[in-house]
Design a protein around this motif. Sequence first.
Motif, PDB file in Angstrom:
ATOM      1  N   ALA A  85      -6.092   9.035   8.067  1.00 22.09           N
ATOM      2  CA  ALA A  85      -7.015   7.819   8.297  1.00 22.09           C
ATOM      3  C   ALA A  85      -7.784   7.108   7.120  1.00 22.09           C
ATOM      4  O   ALA A  85      -8.117   5.718   7.432  1.00 22.09           O
ATOM      5  N   ASN A  86      -7.215   7.697   6.388  1.00 25.69           N
ATOM      6  CA  ASN A  86      -7.021   6.925   5.246  1.00 25.69           C
ATOM      7  C   ASN A  86      -6.175   5.429   5.099  1.00 25.69           C
ATOM      8  O   ASN A  86      -6.584   4.333   4.397  1.00 25.69           O
ATOM      9  N   ILE A  87      -4.812   6.407   5.815  1.00 23.24           N
ATOM     10  CA  ILE A  87      -3.791   5.235   5.062  1.00 23.24           C
ATOM     11  C   ILE A  87      -4.160   4.655   6.391  1.00 23.24           C
ATOM     12  O   ILE A  87      -3.672   2.297   6.107  1.00 23.24           O
ATOM     13  N   GLU A  88      -4.708   4.911   7.477  1.00 21.82           N
ATOM     14  CA  GLU A  88      -4.949   3.658   8.797  1.00 21.82           C
ATOM     15  C   GLU A  88      -5.732   2.340   7.944  1.00 21.82           C
ATOM     16  O   GLU A  88      -5.746   1.309   8.633  1.00 21.82           O
ATOM     17  N   GLN A  89      -6.956   3.417   7.145  1.00 18.92           N
ATOM     18  CA  GLN A  89      -8.269   2.714   6.354  1.00 18.92           C
ATOM     19  C   GLN A  89      -7.377   0.980   6.347  1.00 18.92           C
ATOM     20  O   GLN A  89      -7.341  -0.334   6.280  1.00 18.92           O
ATOM     21  N   TYR A  90      -6.573   1.530   5.329  1.00 15.45           N
ATOM     22  CA  TYR A  90      -5.910   0.360   4.243  1.00 15.45           C
ATOM     23  C   TYR A  90      -5.091  -0.474   5.138  1.00 15.45           C
ATOM     24  O   TYR A  90      -4.734  -2.211   4.453  1.00 15.45           O
ATOM     25  N   GLN A  91      -4.180   0.189   6.353  1.00 16.49           N
ATOM     26  CA  GLN A  91      -3.258  -0.414   6.390  1.00 16.49           C
ATOM     27  C   GLN A  91      -3.896  -1.841   7.333  1.00 16.49           C
ATOM     28  O   GLN A  91      -3.096  -3.223   7.617  1.00 16.49           O
ATOM     29  N   ARG A  92      -4.987  -1.376   8.116  1.00 15.25           N
ATOM     30  CA  ARG A  92      -5.615  -2.202   8.441  1.00 15.25           C
ATOM     31  C   ARG A  92      -6.614  -3.509   8.433  1.00 15.25           C
ATOM     32  O   ARG A  92      -6.148  -4.601   8.476  1.00 15.25           O
ATOM     33  N   ILE A  93      -7.029  -3.336   6.759  1.00 17.24           N
ATOM     34  CA  ILE A  93      -7.427  -4.277   5.860  1.00 17.24           C
ATOM     35  C   ILE A  93      -5.796  -5.476   5.901  1.00 17.24           C
ATOM     36  O   ILE A  93      -6.045  -6.439   5.455  1.00 17.24           O
ATOM     37  N   LEU A  94      -4.602  -4.753   5.050  1.00 16.42           N
ATOM     38  CA  LEU A  94      -3.581  -5.884   5.102  1.00 16.42           C
ATOM     39  C   LEU A  94      -3.221  -6.317   6.271  1.00 16.42           C
ATOM     40  O   LEU A  94      -2.368  -7.556   5.653  1.00 16.42           O
ATOM     41  N   ALA A  95      -3.283  -5.623   6.499  1.00 21.23           N
ATOM     42  CA  ALA A  95      -2.637  -6.246   8.660  1.00 21.23           C
ATOM     43  C   ALA A  95      -4.289  -7.898   8.345  1.00 21.23           C
ATOM     44  O   ALA A  95      -2.782  -9.102   8.913  1.00 21.23           O
ATOM     45  N   ASN A  96      -4.973  -7.283   7.810  1.00 20.04           N
ATOM     46  CA  ASN A  96      -5.911  -7.943   8.560  1.00 20.04           C
ATOM     47  C   ASN A  96      -6.008 -10.050   7.464  1.00 20.04           C
ATOM     48  O   ASN A  96      -5.881 -10.596   7.491  1.00 20.04           O
ATOM     49  N   VAL A  97      -5.228  -9.131   6.609  1.00 15.72           N
ATOM     50  CA  VAL A  97      -5.478 -10.382   5.802  1.00 15.72           C
ATOM     51  C   VAL A  97      -3.820 -10.727   5.491  1.00 15.72           C
ATOM     52  O   VAL A  97      -3.374 -11.965   5.404  1.00 15.72           O
ATOM     53  N   PHE A  98      -2.681 -10.342   5.201  1.00 16.61           N
ATOM     54  CA  PHE A  98      -1.243 -10.258   5.794  1.00 16.61           C
ATOM     55  C   PHE A  98      -0.396 -10.802   6.871  1.00 16.61           C
ATOM     56  O   PHE A  98       0.278 -10.972   6.805  1.00 16.61           O
ATOM     57  N   GLY A  99      -1.453 -10.570   7.512  1.00 16.66           N
ATOM     58  CA  GLY A  99      -0.802 -10.627   9.404  1.00 16.66           C
ATOM     59  C   GLY A  99      -0.121  -9.060   9.351  1.00 16.66           C
ATOM     60  O   GLY A  99       0.164  -8.094   8.157  1.00 16.66           O
ATOM     61  N   VAL A 100       0.945  -8.705  10.651  1.00 17.61           N
ATOM     62  CA  VAL A 100       0.512  -7.472  11.361  1.00 17.61           C
ATOM     63  C   VAL A 100       2.262  -7.042  10.712  1.00 17.61           C
ATOM     64  O   VAL A 100       2.747  -6.089  11.136  1.00 17.61           O
ATOM     65  N   ASN A 101       2.716  -7.828  10.576  1.00 18.66           N
ATOM     66  CA  ASN A 101       3.862  -7.679  10.357  1.00 18.66           C
ATOM     67  C   ASN A 101       4.117  -7.845   8.865  1.00 18.66           C
ATOM     68  O   ASN A 101       5.331  -7.822   8.109  1.00 18.66           O
ATOM     69  N   ASN A 102       3.275  -8.027   7.853  1.00 22.89           N
ATOM     70  CA  ASN A 102       3.242  -7.293   6.488  1.00 22.89           C
ATOM     71  C   ASN A 102       4.554  -5.934   6.654  1.00 22.89           C
ATOM     72  O   ASN A 102       4.459  -4.924   7.311  1.00 22.89           O
ATOM     73  N   ARG A 103       4.534  -5.511   5.223  1.00 22.34           N
ATOM     74  CA  ARG A 103       5.538  -4.642   5.072  1.00 22.34           C
ATOM     75  C   ARG A 103       5.506  -3.660   4.436  1.00 22.34           C
ATOM     76  O   ARG A 103       5.566  -2.911   3.504  1.00 22.34           O
ATOM     77  N   THR A 104       4.125  -3.777   3.935  1.00 20.07           N
ATOM     78  CA  THR A 104       3.531  -2.897   2.872  1.00 20.07           C
ATOM     79  C   THR A 104       3.211  -1.685   2.982  1.00 20.07           C
ATOM     80  O   THR A 104       2.965  -1.996   4.709  1.00 20.07           O
ATOM     81  N   CYS A 105       3.964  -0.436   2.521  1.00 24.46           N
ATOM     82  CA  CYS A 105       3.362   1.314   3.113  1.00 24.46           C
ATOM     83  C   CYS A 105       2.525   1.598   2.055  1.00 24.46           C
ATOM     84  O   CYS A 105       2.328   2.116   1.150  1.00 24.46           O
ATOM     85  N   VAL A 106       1.614   1.703   2.719  1.00 26.59           N
ATOM     86  CA  VAL A 106       0.265   2.565   2.523  1.00 26.59           C
ATOM     87  C   VAL A 106       0.510   4.211   1.938  1.00 26.59           C
ATOM     88  O   VAL A 106       1.270   4.507   2.753  1.00 26.59           O
ATOM     89  N   ARG A 107       0.605   4.333   0.824  1.00 24.82           N
ATOM     90  CA  ARG A 107       0.476   6.380   0.820  1.00 24.82           C
ATOM     91  C   ARG A 107      -0.245   6.647   0.473  1.00 24.82           C
ATOM     92  O   ARG A 107      -1.822   6.037  -0.490  1.00 24.82           O
ATOM     93  N   PHE A 108      -0.211   7.556   0.596  1.00 26.07           N
ATOM     94  CA  PHE A 108      -1.985   9.058   0.254  1.00 26.07           C
ATOM     95  C   PHE A 108      -1.071   9.884  -0.410  1.00 26.07           C
ATOM     96  O   PHE A 108      -0.405  10.722  -0.128  1.00 26.07           O
ATOM     97  N   MET A 109      -1.973  10.192  -2.013  1.00 30.65           N
ATOM     98  CA  MET A 109      -2.115  10.845  -2.641  1.00 30.65           C
ATOM     99  C   MET A 109      -2.566  12.243  -2.880  1.00 30.65           C
ATOM    100  O   MET A 109      -3.955  11.843  -3.091  1.00 30.65           O
ATOM    101  N   ARG A 110      -2.088  13.790  -2.321  1.00 26.54           N
ATOM    102  CA  ARG A 110      -3.351  14.636  -2.674  1.00 26.54           C
ATOM    103  C   ARG A 110      -2.951  15.621  -3.619  1.00 26.54           C
ATOM    104  O   ARG A 110      -1.816  15.763  -4.272  1.00 26.54           O
ATOM    105  N   ARG A 111      -3.428  15.934  -5.092  1.00 27.05           N
ATOM    106  CA  ARG A 111      -3.432  17.310  -5.824  1.00 27.05           C
ATOM    107  C   ARG A 111      -3.312  18.256  -5.001  1.00 27.05           C
ATOM    108  O   ARG A 111      -4.185  18.514  -4.280  1.00 27.05           O
ATOM    109  N   MET A 112      -1.554  19.359  -5.789  1.00 29.98           N
ATOM    110  CA  MET A 112      -2.094  20.545  -4.729  1.00 29.98           C
ATOM    111  C   MET A 112      -1.794  21.569  -5.593  1.00 29.98           C
ATOM    112  O   MET A 112      -0.754  21.070  -6.652  1.00 29.98           O
ATOM    113  N   PRO A 113      -1.883  22.416  -5.785  1.00 31.03           N
ATOM    114  CA  PRO A 113      -1.757  23.274  -6.391  1.00 31.03           C
ATOM    115  C   PRO A 113      -0.085  23.990  -5.632  1.00 31.03           C
ATOM    116  O   PRO A 113       0.075  23.962  -4.777  1.00 31.03           O
ATOM    117  N   LEU A 114       0.625  24.356  -6.912  1.00 33.07           N
ATOM    118  CA  LEU A 114       1.608  24.988  -6.307  1.00 33.07           C
ATOM    119  C   LEU A 114       2.126  26.172  -6.176  1.00 33.07           C
ATOM    120  O   LEU A 114       1.350  27.215  -7.153  1.00 33.07           O
TER     121      LEU A 114
END
Length: 114
Positions: A85-114
């Motif tokens: 949902a975080n990724i989708e939220q930013y992808q939607r904003i980018l699509a609204n600004v740059f168009g649906v064919n924009n190639r920007t890929c949103v990535r989510f990063m989480r801190r995880m213990p190994l």
Amino acid sequence: MDNTTNQQFRFTAVVLKSEQAMPARVMVNQELQSCVFFVLRGGTDEQREQLQAQIEKAVICKQNLSRGRRQMIICRANDALTEAANIEQYQRILANVFGVNNRTCVRFMRRMPL
């Protein structure tokens, strides 16, 4: 799998990032558990200003990259949303600004213990 369903799917890939990666360093410095980041590769000045107006409260860091007008933007993740949902939220904003064919890929990063 039944091809007649109207269900949409999203696919995510999980990879380990180096602690030297820019988003990882920002997360450590800001004491964050997660963030969203993407690299802008173009767009007009007006489009970039429009994007900034829509995400300015979430932006943690902007870093100009060495190639062209590329810029990495690191934003706060919404902890109330799932990773997808975080990724989708930013992808939607980018699509609204740059168009649906924009190639920007949103990535989510989480801190995880190994």
